[in-house]
Design a protein around this motif. Sequence first.
Motif, short mmCIF file in Angstrom:
data_model
loop_
_atom_site.label_atom_id
_atom_site.label_comp_id
_atom_site.label_asym_id
_atom_site.label_seq_id
_atom_site.Cartn_x
_atom_site.Cartn_y
_atom_site.Cartn_z
N VAL A 20 0.84 -1.20 0.00
CA VAL A 20 0.00 0.00 0.00
C VAL A 20 0.87 1.25 0.00
CG1 VAL A 20 -1.87 1.22 1.16
CG2 VAL A 20 -1.76 -1.28 1.29
N LEU A 21 0.60 2.13 -0.94
CA LEU A 21 1.31 3.40 -1.05
C LEU A 21 0.46 4.52 -0.47
CD1 LEU A 21 3.48 5.38 -2.23
CD2 LEU A 21 2.16 5.31 -4.37
N THR A 22 1.07 5.37 0.32
CA THR A 22 0.38 6.57 0.78
C THR A 22 1.05 7.79 0.18
OG1 THR A 22 -0.06 7.99 2.70
CG2 THR A 22 1.75 6.42 2.93
N ILE A 23 0.23 8.65 -0.41
CA ILE A 23 0.69 9.92 -0.97
C ILE A 23 0.10 11.00 -0.07
CG2 ILE A 23 0.73 11.41 -3.00
CD1 ILE A 23 0.02 8.96 -4.70
N ALA A 24 0.92 11.61 0.75
CA ALA A 24 0.39 12.53 1.75
C ALA A 24 1.51 13.39 2.32
CB ALA A 24 -0.30 11.75 2.87
N ALA A 89 -2.70 -0.99 -3.57
CA ALA A 89 -3.64 0.06 -3.19
C ALA A 89 -2.88 1.34 -2.92
CB ALA A 89 -4.44 -0.35 -1.95
N VAL A 90 -3.57 2.46 -3.11
CA VAL A 90 -2.99 3.75 -2.78
C VAL A 90 -3.99 4.55 -1.96
CG1 VAL A 90 -3.77 4.82 -4.94
CG2 VAL A 90 -1.87 5.85 -3.66
N LYS A 91 -3.49 5.20 -0.94
CA LYS A 91 -4.28 6.16 -0.18
C LYS A 91 -3.71 7.54 -0.50
CE LYS A 91 -4.41 9.26 3.25
NZ LYS A 91 -4.65 9.11 4.66
N ILE A 92 -4.56 8.43 -0.95
CA ILE A 92 -4.14 9.79 -1.29
C ILE A 92 -4.68 10.73 -0.22
CG2 ILE A 92 -4.20 11.62 -3.01
CD1 ILE A 92 -4.77 9.43 -5.11
N GLY A 93 -3.78 11.47 0.40
CA GLY A 93 -4.18 12.38 1.46
C GLY A 93 -3.88 13.82 1.11
N MET A 94 -3.13 14.51 1.95
CA MET A 94 -2.85 15.93 1.78
C MET A 94 -2.03 16.18 0.51
SD MET A 94 -0.60 18.31 4.32
CE MET A 94 -0.12 19.97 3.88
#
Length: 533
Positions: A20-24, A89-94
């Motif tokens: 899982v990648l987080t972009i934030a 999966a990717v979670k995109i935040g700030m």
Amino acid sequence: MGDTLTSHSLSTQKREYPRVLTIAGSDSGGGAGIQADLKSIAAHGGYGMSAITALTAQNTRGVQQAFFPPAQFLSEQLEAISADIDIDAVKIGMLGTSEVITAVRSWLQKYRPPIVVLDPVMVATSGDSLAEEESVSELSSLFSYADVITPNAHEMAVLLGEDATEQWEVLCSQGQRLADRHEVAVLVKGGHCSGEWTSDALMMPGHSEPVWVGYAERVQVRTTHGTGCSFSAALATELARTGCWQTALERVKRWITGAIKNGEKLDVGGGNGPIDHFYHVHSVISEQSARLSDLDRYLLHAQEVDMVRLRESFSEYVWELSTSIREQVNSCPFVEGLGNGSLSQDAFIYYLDQDGLYLKEYSRALGQVGIAASDTESRMFFAHGAVEAVEVESELHRRWVSRFSDSAYVTGIPSATTEAYTDFLLARTGESYGVGAAAVLPCYWLYAEIGKNLYTAYQEYEGKHPYGEWLEAYSSEEFQTSAQQAVKFVNKIARIVPDYELICMKNAFLRACWLELRFFEEPISACHLPLRG
């Protein structure tokens, strides 16, 4: 509601350990942003990666400063990860700036992972703005790439150009309009709404009502920093891991509630403190430390034994030593509820899931005992037991679990308690035949005794007992006979082993009894949160 939800498919295959990648953005205080996302991903069994969009100087009291690196550097981070690692999966935040949004949109056009969860972060829990005004309107250009967006009440209002609300019905209406407008699933989060319970709802385009609603008792604490970031990152992980909307949402709802509730124990900062992402691990560690400390004192006291009696009547002696543990087993809520039929279905499903996982490793332990056995008769007995655990008892579990396959409590993942027990068994059965046989004995003997007691309660039950078939299996004459045979073989080896090994056999039996108690206690504590909707 559940049938409606299952009709909405996800473009993913289940992966036990999703990447899982987080972009934030980064939170220097560790409670939100990238730091919270990586903790959430790890807490749900995923492998976390990160692409940082912004650096903040912040703590639990607020954001003091924000710095946005060049968008080109973000693109280079994303390219480096995507060129080497398959992202589930990717979670995109700030995102913060228009340039950053453009960079993320270009990356999604090229690499879109199977699961995309977009958390339109604009305002921190402290109330500080986390995005430039001109970038807010551009966020909607990313919605077409998302499986679900997860705005809080304030962000929902900004995206719709309306006033924020604390009324649950109005908030759901806003979520439905946002879902219809952009043709994307919207998770409505009711943490800011009033009431004894907190509610979350999933709105799908074209529906007049939520397709899923989750409830939890409201927790009055200040440890809410990073809840939105954490929820969305956990959801991305669970969607990739389970491939199921309902299972993922219910697991994350229960987890976030527990994480908020236990955040105060961390005692971090003087403002809105962080949640405890690993509260489930911390509670197990604390419980294990306390219990093992008590047990070690108990075992130490039990060293003062009559060695002659221990050797000549091993089973009778250790059965007496285990009296207090067995009394706790018989009086624990799970066992009592199983006997009188009052046990909740959720607790029973949780137990079934964990017991099935336990049996797989118990079969291995029995196999090791059989290999080490000192004579043909005992070798055949324990080898047959290993086969029975896989073929007969596991099949019984599969039949029951199949009835509740959609339950959020069917995880297929061993709990820390289950792992502690099976790790102990596999370690002890690798030591010697005597120690291994003593370690596996409680699963025969305790279950046989419990089975007899519960069967008596079952016979007195008026009407159809909800767990009657299960109780009959463990009170059967065949199972009772197997338990007595196991006792016979352990007594036989106890008469000829050296004194040191005899003491180890006693300790292994008592520790296994203790772990059985913990195993029976867990289903009730694990299912204390309500599931509605």
